[in-house]
Design an enzyme around this catalytic site. Sequence first.
Site: not given
Length: 403
Positions: A55, A304
Site C-alpha cells: 500500500k 500482499s
Amino acid sequence: MTTPPVGPDDVAAAAELVAGVARRTPVLDSRAVSTLAGGPVLLKCENLQHSGSYKVRGAYVRLARLSDEERARGVVAASAGNHAQGVALAAGRLGVRATVFMPQGAALPKVAATQQYGAHVELGGDSVDEALAHAREHAELTGAVLVHPFDHVDVVAGQGTVGREILEQVPDVRTIVVPVGGGGLAAGIVAALGDDHPQVEVVGVQAAAAAAYPPSLDAGRPLTVPLHSTMADGIAVGRPGDVPFALLHGRHVPVRTVSEEELSRALLMLLERSKTVVEPAGAAGVASILAGHPVRTPAVVVLSGGNIDPLLLLRVVRHGLASAGRYLQLRVRVDDRPGRLAAMVGEVAAAGGNITHVGHVRTGVDLAIDEVEVGLQVETRGPQHSGEVVERLRAAGYRVTDA
C-alpha cells in the site's frame, strides 16, 4: 475501444517516484505451492514491504503529486490497517499532516503502527466502507484531501509497480495471482502489463464472505454487496472501485473466491513450508491454488501484506490446523469408574495423538447415571491420522459421539 485509465507509462512514472521509498521485494520459490499447482510458482513478498504491505507504493505516488496548497490542507484516509500505514508512512516522508479513519474492530497492532508513523487515528464504523464514509465527511468539513485506498489513478499506478517488478524478476511469468478487495493492486498490475504482455493472465482472488467482484463483472458495472464476517479484513470491500473495475473488466480478469477454511490453511502452509508470515488477506492467492483453482505456470502469487495481529494469528493457526484435519475435537462417553479416563487417554496416546485439552460433562439428559462425557482436543498429523485415533477408540469400546 476505450482507453484504459492507467497504462504502462503511468506505472513507469510511478516507479521513478517510489524508487528509494518502496522496497523492491523479493520473489521466492515455493516447492509446496508449486506441487499443488503442478508447475513452478513463486511468491512476490510484499509482506516484506515497508509498512508491511504494497500500500505504501500507491499512497506515496498519490501524496507526492499533491500541490503545495493541497499538502498544506493535510490528507485523510480510511483503512482496516494496510492503507492506513502506507498513508501514514508516505505522509511522514513528505511532511504532510494525515488523519486516518479505521473501523472500530481494527487490529490494535495496525492502529498502533499507524500512530507510530505519525498519523492521527480516528475509529469509526464497522467496516472499511463505513470508515471511508467518515473520511469523506472529514474531507468535506476540513478541506483535507481524501487519499482513497484504491479508486484513484495515481494510487493504481503506484500499486502497478508491483507488476512492473514481477515482469523484471520473472520474465517468463504466465499467471499473476492477486488478492482483491477494491481492486487497486490487481488493476495496477493489469496497467503495468498493458498490451505488450498478452500472454500473461492476471487472476484475482476474494474472500467468499466479501466478494463484490464476481457479480460486478457479470453485470458489467460495480455493484455493492453485503459484507459478511471474514478473517481477511484487508480485502473486505463491499464495492469495486470505478478505476480498478474499468481495468479488470477491460482485460477480462477472472476473480475467484476462497473460503475461510482455505484462507487459514494457506496461512498455515506459508508459515510451515515457506517460513513466511502473512495476514489472511495476503494469503488469498495461495488459498486459491490450495483450493484447486488452475493456473498456468510459471505463476507468481502476490503475498500482499504481513500485518497480522498476533492474537489473530494464534486463532487462525488453530483454525488452519482444524481445517487441515490436524486438530481433532472429540466427545467420548466413558464409564464413570476409577481408571477409565486414564485408560481412554492411554488409547489416544498409543495412537500417536497429542491431547491439548480435556473437559468433563457429568450431567446431561442424554447421559446415563454411570457415565460421563469427555471432551478432548487432540493434535494429529492429518486427516488419516485423525481417523486412526477415532477408530482406535471405537475398537477399544469407547463411544465416540462427535468427531
